[in-house]
Write an enzyme that holds these catalytic residues in place. Structure first.
Site, PDB file in Angstrom:
ATOM      1  N   LYS A 187       0.832  -1.211   0.000  1.00 41.44           N
ATOM      2  CA  LYS A 187       0.000   0.000   0.000  1.00 41.44           C
ATOM      3  C   LYS A 187       0.869   1.265   0.000  1.00 41.44           C
ATOM      4  O   LYS A 187       2.091   1.185   0.042  1.00 41.44           O
ATOM      5  CB  LYS A 187      -0.974  -0.032   1.183  1.00 41.44           C
TER       6      LYS A 187
HETATM    7  C1  LIG Z   1      -5.544  -4.330   0.679  1.00 37.57           C
HETATM    8  C2  LIG Z   1      -6.993  -4.106   0.661  1.00 37.57           C
HETATM    9  C3  LIG Z   1      -7.806  -4.447   1.765  1.00 37.57           C
HETATM   10  C4  LIG Z   1      -7.285  -5.206   2.938  1.00 37.57           C
HETATM   11  O1  LIG Z   1      -6.234  -4.578   3.581  1.00 37.57           O
HETATM   12  P1  LIG Z   1      -5.396  -5.392   4.680  1.00 37.57           P
HETATM   13  O2  LIG Z   1      -4.700  -4.312   5.446  1.00 37.57           O
HETATM   14  O3  LIG Z   1      -4.452  -6.279   3.918  1.00 37.57           O
HETATM   15  O4  LIG Z   1      -6.349  -6.155   5.509  1.00 37.57           O
HETATM   16  C5  LIG Z   1      -9.132  -4.107   1.725  1.00 37.57           C
HETATM   17  N1  LIG Z   1      -9.681  -3.493   0.659  1.00 37.57           N
HETATM   18  C6  LIG Z   1      -8.948  -3.181  -0.435  1.00 37.57           C
HETATM   19  C7  LIG Z   1      -9.609  -2.482  -1.574  1.00 37.57           C
HETATM   20  C8  LIG Z   1      -7.586  -3.492  -0.467  1.00 37.57           C
HETATM   21  O5  LIG Z   1      -6.864  -3.212  -1.551  1.00 37.57           O
END
Ligand SMILES: *Cc1c(COP(=O)(O)O)cnc(C)c1O
Length: 352
Positions: A187
């Site tokens: 991210k």
């Molecule tokens: C990565 C992601 C999540 C989940 O995030 P985590 O921190 O890995 O639990 C949820 N929604 C979207 C759109 C994502 O890209």
């Protein structure tokens, strides 16, 4: 870092710098590894960055979505409208909270949930809407917020791609009742694993704090401090979703660089736009006026008829060129579990 052509370019590998390495080592040397002062600082810093009143750090965005739905008092069978073009966690959180996911299709151009489709899916059982600001591009928040107000729905923004995103001057994650963020490795900024919830009200913040740590009364967060022993009392069956100081130690420094990293992605985005301008593929739309795009993903649409090769052939060719890619996403109706589980509510025909 420069890469030679024979080194594989890993998709979404994080930029880890010296400051967070030192902060992490410092945490380890104090022996305070779990939830403590660094988590509090990270929450405060994130509040300040977003201009929000409340922020609660958790161990993932998945946990953030789950707790938001629980704090919204979702009842079994309540419907939650979301997009089919998302990571499975968005839909799994709805299922784990006891709700029924209902998919409203995206606008093909923006890849964001289409408010007209949302309106068409609202029923007397609809409780909440979870828009995803896909790739960092803000959803049409004016129209979505209008629907939310007219039908008295709960708005939970999945901001996993959208830390820097803003719509008409307002930061993503502050439009509705809850904003959920991810600090997963790929991210925009990372804590390894991690997430953040921005609840709108004090009451929701209090409830989430309890649910995030076993359902123990709030003072339990301080029970290991040096202020004397605190008994904890369990007031409901909660979860183990708290963030550790080890994670916050990374996040504090990553957050300080959030704008620098965003600017760098914007530069690369523009280089891609120029380099790919003449190719027979669909490039991302330019950011809409009066918005900030988070530039989380640079999404190419490869149409076999137009490009002369399909998506999967393109992925293999990229791999051969030592370039890592990601598919965002196989849509929710393309997965066998949802085909079976949501057979009644999926009105989108899978085309695998
Ligand atoms: C990565 C992601 C999540 C989940 O995030 P985590 O921190 O890995 O639990 C949820 N929604 C979207 C759109 C994502 O890209």
């Amino acid at each position: 870092m420069t890469r030679t052509k024979d080194q594989f370019l890993v998709f979404g590998s994080p930029a880890i710098e010296e400051a967070e390495i030192q902060e992490l080592v410092a945490s380890m040397k104090t022996g305070w590894l779990g939830t403590g002062p660094k988590v509090m600082q990270f929450e405060g810093d994130f509040c300040a960055y977003k201009g929000a009143k409340h922020a609660i750090a958790v161990n993932s965005c998945t946990a953030a979505l789950h707790l938001s739905l629980l704090a919204a008092d979702l009842q079994p069978g309540d419907e939650v409208i979301t997009t089919p073009l998302t990571f499975c966690a968005t839909v799994n959180a709805i299922i784990h909270a006891g709700g029924t996911p209902v998919l409203a299709d995206v606008d093909a151009a923006t890849q964001n949930i289409d408010p007209t489709q949302v309106a068409a899916k609202i029923s007397p059982r609809t409780k909440a809407i979870i828009p995803v600001h896909f790739a960092g591009r803000p959803c049409d928040m004016d129209t979505l917020c209008d629907l939310v107000h007219r039908h008295q729905l709960v708005l939970i923004e999945d901001c996993a791609h959208a830390i820097e995103t803003a719509y008409k001057g307002q930061p993503a994650g502050t439009f509705g009742d809850f904003g959920c963020f991810s600090f997963y490795v790929t991210k925009n900024i990372t804590t390894g694993e991690g997430g953040m919830i921005l609840p709108r009200t004090q009451a929701a913040a209090d409830r989430i704090k309890i649910l995030a740590l076993h359902g123990m009364s709030q003072d339990a967060w301080k029970r290991f401090s040096d202020k004397g022993y605190n008994h904890y009392q369990v007031v409901e069956a909660g979860f183990k979703y708290n963030m550790m100081d080890l994670q916050a130690a990374i996040g504090i420094h990553q957050l300080q660089r959030v704008t620098r990293y965003w600017q760098r992605r914007q530069e690369i985005w523009q280089q891609y736009n120029q380099a790919f301008a003449d190719l027979p593929i669909q490039l991302p739309l330019p950011p809409a006026a009066n918005t900030v795009h988070g530039y989380h993903l640079y999404t190419l649409l490869v149409d076999e008829a137009q490009a002369g090769l399909g998506r999967d052939a393109f992925l293999s060719a990229m791999h051969q060129q030592q370039i890592g890619t990601g598919v965002h996403y196989l849509s929710i109706p393309e997965h066998p579990y949802y085909q079976e589980r949501l057979a009644g509510s999926l009105r989108i025909i899978p085309r695998l």
